[in-house]
Structure formats: structure tokens, C-alpha cells
Design a protein around this motif. Structure first.
Motif, short mmCIF file in Angstrom:
data_model
loop_
_atom_site.label_atom_id
_atom_site.label_comp_id
_atom_site.label_asym_id
_atom_site.label_seq_id
_atom_site.Cartn_x
_atom_site.Cartn_y
_atom_site.Cartn_z
N THR B 56 0.84 -1.19 0.00
CA THR B 56 0.00 0.00 0.00
C THR B 56 0.88 1.24 0.00
OG1 THR B 56 -1.69 -1.22 1.18
CG2 THR B 56 -1.88 1.17 1.21
N VAL B 57 0.54 2.16 -0.86
CA VAL B 57 1.33 3.38 -1.02
C VAL B 57 0.48 4.59 -0.65
CG1 VAL B 57 2.67 4.78 -2.65
CG2 VAL B 57 2.51 2.30 -2.98
N SER B 64 6.47 9.63 0.45
CA SER B 64 5.79 8.36 0.19
C SER B 64 5.86 7.48 1.43
CB SER B 64 6.48 7.62 -0.95
OG SER B 64 6.30 8.33 -2.13
N LEU B 65 4.69 6.90 1.75
CA LEU B 65 4.64 6.01 2.90
C LEU B 65 4.28 4.63 2.35
CD1 LEU B 65 4.92 7.40 5.71
CD2 LEU B 65 2.59 6.62 6.12
N ILE B 66 5.20 3.72 2.41
CA ILE B 66 4.96 2.40 1.84
C ILE B 66 4.72 1.41 2.97
CG2 ILE B 66 5.84 0.69 0.19
CD1 ILE B 66 5.81 3.52 -0.95
N THR B 67 3.61 0.70 2.91
CA THR B 67 3.39 -0.33 3.93
C THR B 67 3.09 -1.67 3.29
OG1 THR B 67 1.14 0.48 4.08
CG2 THR B 67 2.61 1.10 5.85
N ASP B 68 3.44 -2.70 4.04
CA ASP B 68 3.19 -4.07 3.58
C ASP B 68 1.71 -4.38 3.79
OD1 ASP B 68 3.44 -6.75 2.94
OD2 ASP B 68 3.85 -7.29 5.02
N GLY B 69 1.12 -5.06 2.85
CA GLY B 69 -0.25 -5.51 3.04
C GLY B 69 -1.29 -4.66 2.33
#
Lengths: 434, 116
Positions: B56-57, B64-69
């Protein structure tokens, strides 16, 4: 004097408008495929009627006059609308209507409207489309088919006019954006969709039926409106050559039979009267006869359903000249059939009461004990009030008192509360005697 | 009108399917696709890999905040979609009800925003 005559004339025009509006609206939506546009121009046509009919006289076919006038106004609006607003689909409609309007004299358009198939059936199914939430379905149906104003609907459902207006706007937007069709559903889904329409009519009816004095008059009009719409639906299905629905007939019968007894449910001081206390001469006999005839027509199909069974129960109550003449045995049988069909805990409760009346209060109390743990009933005031009534009938005063108290805690309706307090006072008198 | 039919289902059950069950589901989708292709309503569609592969971006204040899932952890996950061209909502609902995933999970039917 002149003013009075003018007012009477305006009332007459308003009455005609109310009668014709839903059919005209349905045809306008059919022609222009735009809900809001159709509503707006119909309103403009009504204003035009208020202006012109007093001078020109009421036209021979007022519906056709309203339709022609509204159509003309819609066309003007579409012509004036900016190019950006003219979506492709709209342009087709515009060109079509323009051509038609210019090539056909008004008289012919009026005649066409008369011969036009009634479009209200489509409108009913659009308003009660399952993609709309049920509250929206109810509001839209009352607004477009019942011709109730936003203020009237808001007051009937104890909401602010702003909230109701928003609900209607949202519903119309959903119809437009989601592409909810303006059509009678295909045969394979018709019966399912008809169930949804019936649920809306019954909700409208019950909103009026459960209203008590002290609440606005409009709520009682909901009963009449639901019955009227039910009758229209029966007629429209027949006109469209569709199979008669025994459940729909059963629903209209049920509403007629309930409504016939409505005013007798309240005493002179507005207090709630239960069946055995009601003055049965106040029941509307002609309405009962009409309901019974419809019920018979429904039962002749031999496809029973919940509405027909409830109508049959209501008919049995209506047939008893005195409360003690009630055929509780047959009512109990009908309720057990209803339990089988609906599995509703409230129906189970009614079944237990009917059994108690057909046999002994003790038997009813046993059945209620089995329902006690049902989470749907634990906080339902009628469950405790029914148990209290059975305990009272078997002279178990202390237990009856406790149950009436529990019911009182759960009821928020002033008339119901007054009834429960009356019973508590009676019990206190009995307990003092002992 | 164009509609997206978004297929939501419980991924956990799909992961635990036997080979026979997987084959059965695959065949059901092939049959569905043939049916809709014949009706002319099918514009396209894809199946998605499980949300364990999702990223998820978000961009906040230029960063930019990138997270898993996936975007939201829910019981049912978006597993695929079809793009349909339908007469109206009733036709879209009719087709959506035939998507094999409808009998286990849910299909969300959303109109496509048209710019013209």
C-alpha cells in the motif's frame, strides 16, 4: 366571498393534481429518463395550472394537459442547458422529443397520453429497487407515487424535513448513478421483486397503524395511502397482463381488515383498548367486507403465504360479534402455520397467546417459558406484557405485577404505558383485597 | 453503462483448497467467462494474487509512505474483478450473481465513472 371561491378553486386544482401527478410523473420519467427533471417540470406544470385553469377552466383531461405542459417545459430546459450538460443519451432524447413535439399537435399528444400504457408500474419497481436501502424505498414511494411532500413524509417518520430531503436526493442520485432501470423486472425475478414492493407498502401501513393520538394526523394517512397503492398495484399488474399475486391480494386484504378496526383501538380519552375491550360497532363493516372478498379471491389460488394467513387471522377477529365468540382454535392453527413459514419469534409469541386463548392461560404460560431465552424477545415489551396478561388471567397477581413492570420499563410509547399503568393499578387493588 | 464487478472472498479458505477444489473453481470461472463473453457484456477482468503480495502506497506532505499488506484488513479480500458493459443495474446484478465467487463471498457492483 371572492377569496373564498378562489380558495375553493385552488383546493380543487390541488386535489386533481394529487390524483393525476403520479401517472404524469411516471410518463415523464419514461420519456426523459431523468427523475429530477421530470419532478421539476411537473411542479412547473402544476404552477401553470394554478395560473391558467381559473381563467380557462379545468381541461377535460387534466392529466393529459399536465403531461403536455410539463413535456414542453422539459424540452425548453433541455434546449437551454449548456452543451456540457447534454450528454449523448440526452441528445437522442432531445432530438426525438423535439421532432415529435413539432410534428404532433398538442391535441394528439394529449390523446397519446390517454392511450399510453400506465407507467406507474415501472415507477413502483424503480422506487422499491433492492439496490436502494429500505428507508429510501419507503420515502421515494411516498414522494413519487403517493404525492406526499417532503415535509409530510418527514413528519410521518418523525424526522426533520432537511434529513428527509437529503434522503430523497441521495436516493435519486443512486438511481441515476448506479443505472437502476426504469422498467418492470423480467418475469424470472418479478415475484422476488414484488416481495420487496409489498414489504415497502406494509412498512408504510404499519408506520401509520402504530401511530397513536397525539402524533400527527399525517401518520394515519399513511394507512390509507398504503391501501391505495396496494389497490393500484393489483390493478396495474392485471393491466400489464401479469399473473395475479395471491400474496399481494392477501396484503391488501390484511391492511383493509386491520384498518377497519383502527379507530376502535382507542377509547374516548385516547387510551389503548385491547381487542376484548373494543366497541365492535365502531369497526368499519364495509371495509371488512371488502377485505374478506379480496382474501377469498387470494385463497382461491391455493398458494398460501404469510400475508394471506395474517389476513385470515384478522378476518376471524372481525367475524366475531363479541370477543368471547372469537374462534381462537382456528387462529392458533393459523399462527402455527405462520410460525412454520416465517420462523419469527414475534409470531411464536402470538401463537402462544392464541393457544392460551383457545385452551388455558397456563398452557400459554408454558409456551412463553420456552421462548423466554430468545434474545429477540427478552427486551420486547409485548412479550412481557403478554405474559403479564396471562398471569393476570390466572390470578397470579404478584408475578403479573412484576411482568407488567418489566413491560413498562421497555415501552416508550405514551399510550402503551398508560395501558400498562392501568393494569398495574387493577392488580394493586386485587392485592389489597387479599 | 459500464460496471466493475469486484469479487470479494475469504483468502484463507482459497489457500486451504485441495487440488480438486481448485480445479472445480477454475472450471466454474471458465464456464462463467464463456457465458458472459457470449452475451457480449464482458469487457475484461483479472484475478489478483493474494493480499500477502499487496503493497500500500500513501503520499503525505510529499513523502511516500509504503506499507506491507492491503489497504484494509478485512474478513473478505478483493480477489479479482470483471469489467462489464450492461444495459442497466439489473443486467449487471444478473451477471454478478453468476460469478462463481458470489456463492461463497460477495460481489460489489460499481458503475464506472464516464468522462465525456
Amino acid at each position: 366571498m371572492e377569496d373564498q371561491a378562489k380558495n375553493q378553486f385552488q383546493e380543487l386544482i390541488e386535489e386533481i393534481f394529487r390524483e393525476e401527478a403520479s401517472r404524469v410523473l411516471a410518463s415523464l420519467i419514461g420519456s426523459f429518463k431523468k427523475f429530477e427533471l421530470a419532478e421539476d417540470v411537473l411542479q412547473e406544470a402544476f404552477l401553470a395550472a394554478l395560473e391558467r385553469w381559473p381563467l380557462e377552466g379545468i381541461p377535460a383531461r387534466p392529466g393529459a394537459w399536465l403531461y403536455t405542459t410539463a413535456r414542453r417545459k422539459a424540452l425548453d430546459r433541455l434546449r437551454r442547458s449548456s452543451v456540457l450538460d447534454r450528454k449523448q443519451a440526452l441528445l437522442v432524447t432531445l432530438a426525438q422529443v423535439e421532432q415529435e413535439l413539432e410534428s404532433t399537435p398538442d391535441a394528439l399528444v394529449e390523446k397519446e397520453f390517454e392511450d399510453f400504457p400506465d407507467e406507474r408500474l415501472k415507477l413502483i419497481f424503480t422506487c422499491c429497487h433492492p439496490a436502494l436501502n429500505q428507508e429510501a424505498q419507503v420515502a421515494l414511494t411516498l414522494h413519487t407515487l403517493g404525492g406526499l411532500t417532503t415535509e409530510e413524509i418527514a413528519s410521518a417518520f418523525l424526522l426533520s424535513p432537511t434529513t428527509m430531503a437529503q434522503r430523497l436526493v441521495r436516493a435519486k442520485r443512486k438511481i441515476r448513478e448506479a443505472g437502476i432501470p426504469y422498467a418492470v423486472p423480467a418475469l424470472d425475478s418479478l415475484m422476488e421483486r414484488l416481495d420487496g414492493v409489498m414489504a415497502v407498502l406494509y412498512l408504510i401501513f404499519n408506520a401509520g397503524y402504530t401511530a397513536t393520538t397525539g402524533e400527527t394526523l399525517v401518520r394515519h394517512e399513511l394507512c390509507a395511502e398504503a391501501i391505495r397503492l396496494g389497490r393500484v398495484l393489483v390493478e396495474l399488474l392485471a393491466k400489464a397482463g401479469l399473473r395475479e399475486s395471491p400474496e399481494l391480494l392477501g396484503l391488501v386484504a390484511l391492511m383493509l381488515l386491520h384498518d377497519a378496526r383502527r379507530s376502535a383501538r382507542q377509547g374516548e380519552q385516547g387510551e389503548m383498548l385491547i381487542l376484548e375491550e373494543q366497541d365492535r360497532t365502531r369497526w368499519k363493516r364495509s371495509q371488512i367486507a371488502e377485505g374478506e372478498a379480496l382474501l377469498e379471491r387470494a385463497l382461491a389460488h391455493r398458494i398460501p403465504g404469510p400475508y394471506q394467513i395474517q389476513a385470515a387471522i384478522s378476518a376471524l377477529h372481525c367475524q366475531a360479534a363479541r370477543a368471547e365468540d372469537t374462534d381462537w382454535f382456528q387462529i392458533a392453527m393459523l399462527y402455527s402455520e405462520l410460525v412454520r413459514l416465517t420462523r419469527s419469534p414475534v409470531v411464536r409469541l402470538n401463537w402462544a397467546i392464541a393457544v392460551a386463548m383457545a385452551t388455558t392461560p397456563g398452557r400459554g404460560l408454558e409456551l412463553l417459558a420456552a421462548l423466554e431465552s430468545d434474545p429477540n424477545l427478552q427486551n420486547y415489551y409485548l412479550f412481557h406484557s403478554a405474559r403479564a396478561d396471562l398471569l393476570r388471567r390466572s390470578a397470579q397477581w404478584e408475578k403479573a405485577r412484576q411482568s407488567y413492570h418489566r413491560a413498562l420499563e421497555l415501552s416508550h410509547n405514551a399510550v402503551e404505558r398508560a395501558y400498562l399503568e392501568r393494569r398495574l393499578a387493577e392488580i394493586a387493588a386485587h392485592q389489597n383485597l387479599e | 453503462m459500464r460496471y466493475a464487478a469486484l469479487i470479494y472472498g475469504n483468502e484463507a479458505t482459497s489457500v486451504n483448497m485441495t487440488e480438486a477444489e481448485q480445479a472445480e473453481e477454475y472450471n466454474a470461472y471458465v464456464a462463467f467467462q464463456q457465458l458472459v463473453e457470449k452475451s457480449g457484456a464482458l469487457l475484461g477482468g483479472e484475478a489478483l494474487l493474494p493480499t500477502s503480495s499487496a503493497t500500500t502506497v500513501r503520499v503525505r506532505e510529499g513523502k511516500s509512505l509504503i506499507t506491507d499488506g492491503p489497504f484494509a484488513e478485512t474478513k473478505e479480500q478483493l480477489g479479482g474483478f470483471y469489467l462489464l458493459n450492461c444495459e442497466n443495474l439489473d443486467q449487471a446484478i444478473e451477471i454478478a450473481s453468476k460469478i462463481p465467487g458470489a456463492s461463497k463471498g460477495s460481489i460489489e457492483v460499481r458503475p464506472i465513472m464516464e468522462f465525456n
